[in-house]
Design a protein around this motif. Structure first.
Motif, PDB file in Angstrom:
ATOM      1  N   SER A 248      -2.759 -12.845   8.990  1.00 36.52           N
ATOM      2  CA  SER A 248      -3.328 -11.506   8.837  1.00 36.52           C
ATOM      3  C   SER A 248      -2.843 -10.890   7.530  1.00 36.52           C
ATOM      4  O   SER A 248      -1.635 -10.819   7.279  1.00 36.52           O
ATOM      5  CB  SER A 248      -2.915 -10.616  10.017  1.00 36.52           C
ATOM      6  N   THR A 249      -3.764 -10.453   6.690  1.00 39.91           N
ATOM      7  CA  THR A 249      -3.396  -9.780   5.448  1.00 39.91           C
ATOM      8  C   THR A 249      -3.210  -8.285   5.665  1.00 39.91           C
ATOM      9  O   THR A 249      -2.508  -7.630   4.900  1.00 39.91           O
ATOM     10  CB  THR A 249      -4.466  -9.993   4.367  1.00 39.91           C
ATOM     11  N   ILE A 250      -3.862  -7.755   6.709  1.00 39.10           N
ATOM     12  CA  ILE A 250      -3.741  -6.329   7.039  1.00 39.10           C
ATOM     13  C   ILE A 250      -3.497  -6.203   8.534  1.00 39.10           C
ATOM     14  O   ILE A 250      -4.201  -6.809   9.343  1.00 39.10           O
ATOM     15  CB  ILE A 250      -5.024  -5.552   6.655  1.00 39.10           C
ATOM     16  N   ILE A 251      -2.486  -5.420   8.907  1.00 41.23           N
ATOM     17  CA  ILE A 251      -2.203  -5.146  10.318  1.00 41.23           C
ATOM     18  C   ILE A 251      -2.058  -3.637  10.481  1.00 41.23           C
ATOM     19  O   ILE A 251      -1.184  -3.016   9.859  1.00 41.23           O
ATOM     20  CB  ILE A 251      -0.918  -5.851  10.797  1.00 41.23           C
TER      21      ILE A 251
ATOM     22  N   GLY B 257      -5.540   6.871  16.868  1.00 37.86           N
ATOM     23  CA  GLY B 257      -5.081   5.681  17.573  1.00 37.86           C
ATOM     24  C   GLY B 257      -5.814   4.416  17.196  1.00 37.86           C
ATOM     25  O   GLY B 257      -6.145   3.602  18.055  1.00 37.86           O
ATOM     26  N   VAL B 258      -6.028   4.203  15.902  1.00 31.81           N
ATOM     27  CA  VAL B 258      -6.773   3.045  15.415  1.00 31.81           C
ATOM     28  C   VAL B 258      -5.860   1.836  15.244  1.00 31.81           C
ATOM     29  O   VAL B 258      -4.784   1.942  14.643  1.00 31.81           O
ATOM     30  CB  VAL B 258      -7.473   3.380  14.078  1.00 31.81           C
ATOM     31  N   SER B 259      -6.294   0.687  15.760  1.00 34.81           N
ATOM     32  CA  SER B 259      -5.563  -0.578  15.606  1.00 34.81           C
ATOM     33  C   SER B 259      -6.557  -1.694  15.278  1.00 34.81           C
ATOM     34  O   SER B 259      -7.607  -1.790  15.910  1.00 34.81           O
ATOM     35  CB  SER B 259      -4.805  -0.944  16.889  1.00 34.81           C
ATOM     36  N   PHE B 260      -6.218  -2.515  14.290  1.00 37.02           N
ATOM     37  CA  PHE B 260      -7.019  -3.708  13.980  1.00 37.02           C
ATOM     38  C   PHE B 260      -6.226  -4.575  13.014  1.00 37.02           C
ATOM     39  O   PHE B 260      -5.208  -4.145  12.444  1.00 37.02           O
ATOM     40  CB  PHE B 260      -8.383  -3.347  13.374  1.00 37.02           C
ATOM     41  N   SER B 261      -6.681  -5.802  12.818  1.00 34.76           N
ATOM     42  CA  SER B 261      -6.082  -6.686  11.818  1.00 34.76           C
ATOM     43  C   SER B 261      -7.208  -7.356  11.049  1.00 34.76           C
ATOM     44  O   SER B 261      -8.328  -7.489  11.537  1.00 34.76           O
ATOM     45  CB  SER B 261      -5.175  -7.733  12.466  1.00 34.76           C
ATOM     46  N   VAL B 262      -6.891  -7.770   9.828  1.00 31.79           N
ATOM     47  CA  VAL B 262      -7.863  -8.456   8.969  1.00 31.79           C
ATOM     48  C   VAL B 262      -7.234  -9.768   8.516  1.00 31.79           C
ATOM     49  O   VAL B 262      -6.104  -9.775   8.010  1.00 31.79           O
ATOM     50  CB  VAL B 262      -8.243  -7.599   7.745  1.00 31.79           C
ATOM     51  N   GLU B 263      -7.965 -10.867   8.694  1.00 33.30           N
ATOM     52  CA  GLU B 263      -7.446 -12.179   8.350  1.00 33.30           C
ATOM     53  C   GLU B 263      -7.647 -12.492   6.870  1.00 33.30           C
ATOM     54  O   GLU B 263      -8.508 -11.923   6.197  1.00 33.30           O
ATOM     55  CB  GLU B 263      -8.138 -13.251   9.195  1.00 33.30           C
TER      56      GLU B 263
ATOM     57  N   LEU C 168      -9.297   4.009   5.636  1.00 35.11           N
ATOM     58  CA  LEU C 168      -9.186   3.136   4.469  1.00 35.11           C
ATOM     59  C   LEU C 168      -8.164   3.687   3.474  1.00 35.11           C
ATOM     60  O   LEU C 168      -7.366   2.930   2.914  1.00 35.11           O
ATOM     61  CB  LEU C 168     -10.555   2.982   3.807  1.00 35.11           C
ATOM     62  N   GLU C 169      -8.167   4.981   3.256  1.00 32.39           N
ATOM     63  CA  GLU C 169      -7.231   5.572   2.298  1.00 32.39           C
ATOM     64  C   GLU C 169      -5.784   5.430   2.757  1.00 32.39           C
ATOM     65  O   GLU C 169      -4.873   5.262   1.942  1.00 32.39           O
ATOM     66  CB  GLU C 169      -7.584   7.049   2.075  1.00 32.39           C
ATOM     67  N   ILE C 170      -5.540   5.473   4.061  1.00 37.30           N
ATOM     68  CA  ILE C 170      -4.185   5.250   4.583  1.00 37.30           C
ATOM     69  C   ILE C 170      -3.768   3.803   4.357  1.00 37.30           C
ATOM     70  O   ILE C 170      -2.644   3.519   3.929  1.00 37.30           O
ATOM     71  CB  ILE C 170      -4.111   5.626   6.078  1.00 37.30           C
ATOM     72  N   VAL C 171      -4.682   2.875   4.640  1.00 36.47           N
ATOM     73  CA  VAL C 171      -4.385   1.447   4.447  1.00 36.47           C
ATOM     74  C   VAL C 171      -4.127   1.147   2.965  1.00 36.47           C
ATOM     75  O   VAL C 171      -3.259   0.341   2.622  1.00 36.47           O
ATOM     76  CB  VAL C 171      -5.533   0.577   4.986  1.00 36.47           C
ATOM     77  N   GLU C 172      -4.856   1.820   2.090  1.00 35.59           N
ATOM     78  CA  GLU C 172      -4.692   1.604   0.647  1.00 35.59           C
ATOM     79  C   GLU C 172      -3.432   2.246   0.093  1.00 35.59           C
ATOM     80  O   GLU C 172      -3.049   1.973  -1.050  1.00 35.59           O
ATOM     81  CB  GLU C 172      -5.901   2.179  -0.093  1.00 35.59           C
ATOM     82  N   GLY C 173      -2.804   3.125   0.871  1.00 36.70           N
ATOM     83  CA  GLY C 173      -1.623   3.825   0.386  1.00 36.70           C
ATOM     84  C   GLY C 173      -1.931   5.092  -0.373  1.00 36.70           C
ATOM     85  O   GLY C 173      -1.067   5.646  -1.066  1.00 36.70           O
ATOM     86  N   LEU C 174      -3.165   5.592  -0.250  1.00 41.31           N
ATOM     87  CA  LEU C 174      -3.555   6.833  -0.921  1.00 41.31           C
ATOM     88  C   LEU C 174      -3.268   8.065  -0.084  1.00 41.31           C
ATOM     89  O   LEU C 174      -3.295   9.188  -0.592  1.00 41.31           O
ATOM     90  CB  LEU C 174      -5.055   6.791  -1.256  1.00 41.31           C
ATOM     91  N   ARG C 175      -3.016   7.865   1.198  1.00 37.31           N
ATOM     92  CA  ARG C 175      -2.815   8.989   2.107  1.00 37.31           C
ATOM     93  C   ARG C 175      -1.753   8.596   3.134  1.00 37.31           C
ATOM     94  O   ARG C 175      -1.698   7.445   3.581  1.00 37.31           O
ATOM     95  CB  ARG C 175      -4.137   9.330   2.800  1.00 37.31           C
TER      96      ARG C 175
ATOM     97  N   SER D  55       1.292   9.130  12.140  1.00 34.07           N
ATOM     98  CA  SER D  55       2.053   8.163  12.928  1.00 34.07           C
ATOM     99  C   SER D  55       1.322   6.835  12.929  1.00 34.07           C
ATOM    100  O   SER D  55       0.180   6.737  12.474  1.00 34.07           O
ATOM    101  CB  SER D  55       2.246   8.661  14.365  1.00 34.07           C
ATOM    102  N   GLY D  56       1.976   5.821  13.464  1.00 33.71           N
ATOM    103  CA  GLY D  56       1.414   4.477  13.443  1.00 33.71           C
ATOM    104  C   GLY D  56       1.968   3.687  12.280  1.00 33.71           C
ATOM    105  O   GLY D  56       2.704   4.205  11.432  1.00 33.71           O
ATOM    106  N   THR D  57       1.631   2.405  12.231  1.00 37.96           N
ATOM    107  CA  THR D  57       2.140   1.534  11.174  1.00 37.96           C
ATOM    108  C   THR D  57       1.001   0.782  10.497  1.00 37.96           C
ATOM    109  O   THR D  57      -0.014   0.477  11.111  1.00 37.96           O
ATOM    110  CB  THR D  57       3.138   0.505  11.730  1.00 37.96           C
ATOM    111  N   VAL D  58       1.206   0.491   9.210  1.00 33.84           N
ATOM    112  CA  VAL D  58       0.262  -0.299   8.421  1.00 33.84           C
ATOM    113  C   VAL D  58       1.050  -1.315   7.609  1.00 33.84           C
ATOM    114  O   VAL D  58       2.045  -0.965   6.958  1.00 33.84           O
ATOM    115  CB  VAL D  58      -0.565   0.582   7.464  1.00 33.84           C
ATOM    116  N   GLU D  59       0.617  -2.564   7.648  1.00 31.85           N
ATOM    117  CA  GLU D  59       1.164  -3.600   6.770  1.00 31.85           C
ATOM    118  C   GLU D  59       0.017  -4.238   6.000  1.00 31.85           C
ATOM    119  O   GLU D  59      -0.995  -4.622   6.580  1.00 31.85           O
ATOM    120  CB  GLU D  59       1.888  -4.681   7.579  1.00 31.85           C
ATOM    121  N   VAL D  60       0.191  -4.320   4.690  1.00 30.75           N
ATOM    122  CA  VAL D  60      -0.784  -4.981   3.822  1.00 30.75           C
ATOM    123  C   VAL D  60      -0.038  -6.059   3.059  1.00 30.75           C
ATOM    124  O   VAL D  60       0.916  -5.762   2.324  1.00 30.75           O
ATOM    125  CB  VAL D  60      -1.439  -3.980   2.856  1.00 30.75           C
TER     126      VAL D  60
END
Length: 301
Positions: free
Chosen positions: A3-6, A22-28, A47-54, A58-63
């Protein structure tokens, strides 16, 4: 592939508005992943949270195994971002624009010029950005996002406001980007775009993911009739109802007589026996039907 994105239990509120809830997903790795939803669904904020723009509440993001927030300099060189609205520097040509973006990453001007060729803009290199067409501007925007050879490309509604020809040309470019080995994450509200391009899609509304999976699997999971249409006057409503049988629907809007049935083979056989197959249209369920079934049909500005 890993997974490149979690994304896990992501939340972002603005007062009483739950933009992401409460969004959860992963991208391979190497996947073409789509985030779909009506206006205000929470796509861009996610998308902006995942990109690090916002920053998320709460919650976690790994890219690529890293946290994008606070802004992570190690991650910036490995992702490419094409925003929903892109502003270019005034009075600079396409070549000058992409060379400027390239210089921010220490990329040589020659490689920047080569990228213009890869997106089909070599003949527009000396054209000021403000004179490019909508499709050409989007291609330049994507070229700027790719110039440093990122592992992941984020595209926020890249085909919005483009004409059909420009959209199809852009789709070809996006396929090439993905086939080159890059992971692509796309937000869109065009269902045909997602159905054509994406390996998997997440359908969002009210800040939540309602369904997630390959487009074809989501369509198969929808209990929907097949619609068979003939030109009005070819077949009377009474005859169509007789052919359709119990439980089917028949509608005549003055242009077409449409039979809605869950047994299309039997209906098509009956039409063939009457020599009525010429000019008919057969339509099964699509991703748009899944989308409307989940999010409703009311208009949203």
């Amino acid at each position: 592939m890993g997974s490149t994105i979690i994304v896990n239990d992501l939340r972002k509120h603005y007062g009483q508005v739950r933009a992401v809830d409460g969004v959860s997903f992963s991208v391979e790795e190497g996947e073409f992943f789509g985030i779909l939803g009506p206006n205000g669904a929470g796509k861009t904020t996610t998308l902006e949270i995942v990109e690090g723009l916002r920053e998320a509440d709460s919650g976690t993001v790994e890219v690529l195994g890293m946290r994008p927030w606070p802004r992570n300099a190690k991650l910036l060189t490995r992702i490419g971002v094409q925003l929903q609205a892109t502003s270019f520097f005034e009075r600079l040509t396409a070549r000058e624009q992409i060379r400027t973006f390239a210089s921010l990453y220490g990329v040589a001007p020659k490689k920047a010029d080569d990228m213009l060729g890869q997106v089909g803009l070599e003949d527009k290199a000396d054209t000021p950005a403000e004179r490019l067409s909508g499709g050409q501007g989007q291609r330049l925007s994507i070229a700027c996002a790719l110039v440093h050879d990122p592992d992941i490309v984020f595209l926020d509604e890249p085909s919005a406001a483009l004409d059909p020809q420009a959209r199809r040309n852009l789709w070809d470019l996006l396929r090439q980007i993905n086939e080159s080995g890059r992971t692509v994450v796309l937000t869109t509200h065009y269902m045909d775009e997602a159905e054509s391009l994406c390996d998997r899609v997440a359908i969002m509304d009210d800040g939540r993911i309602l369904e997630l999976g390959p487009p074809a699997s989501l369509v198969r999971g929808l209990e929907s009739v097949t619609r068979i249409s003939l030109e009005t006057g070819t077949l009377s409503v009474e005859s169509a109802a007789e052919i359709a049988g119990p439980g089917a629907s028949v509608d005549d809007d003055g242009v077409s007589v449409t039979i809605g049935t869950d047994d299309p083979a039997r209906v098509l056989t009956a039409l063939a026996e009457r020599n009525l197959l010429t000019g008919i249209q057969v339509r099964g369920a699509t991703l748009e039907d899944v989308f409307l079934n989940l999010t409703g049909r009311e208009y949203r500005a």
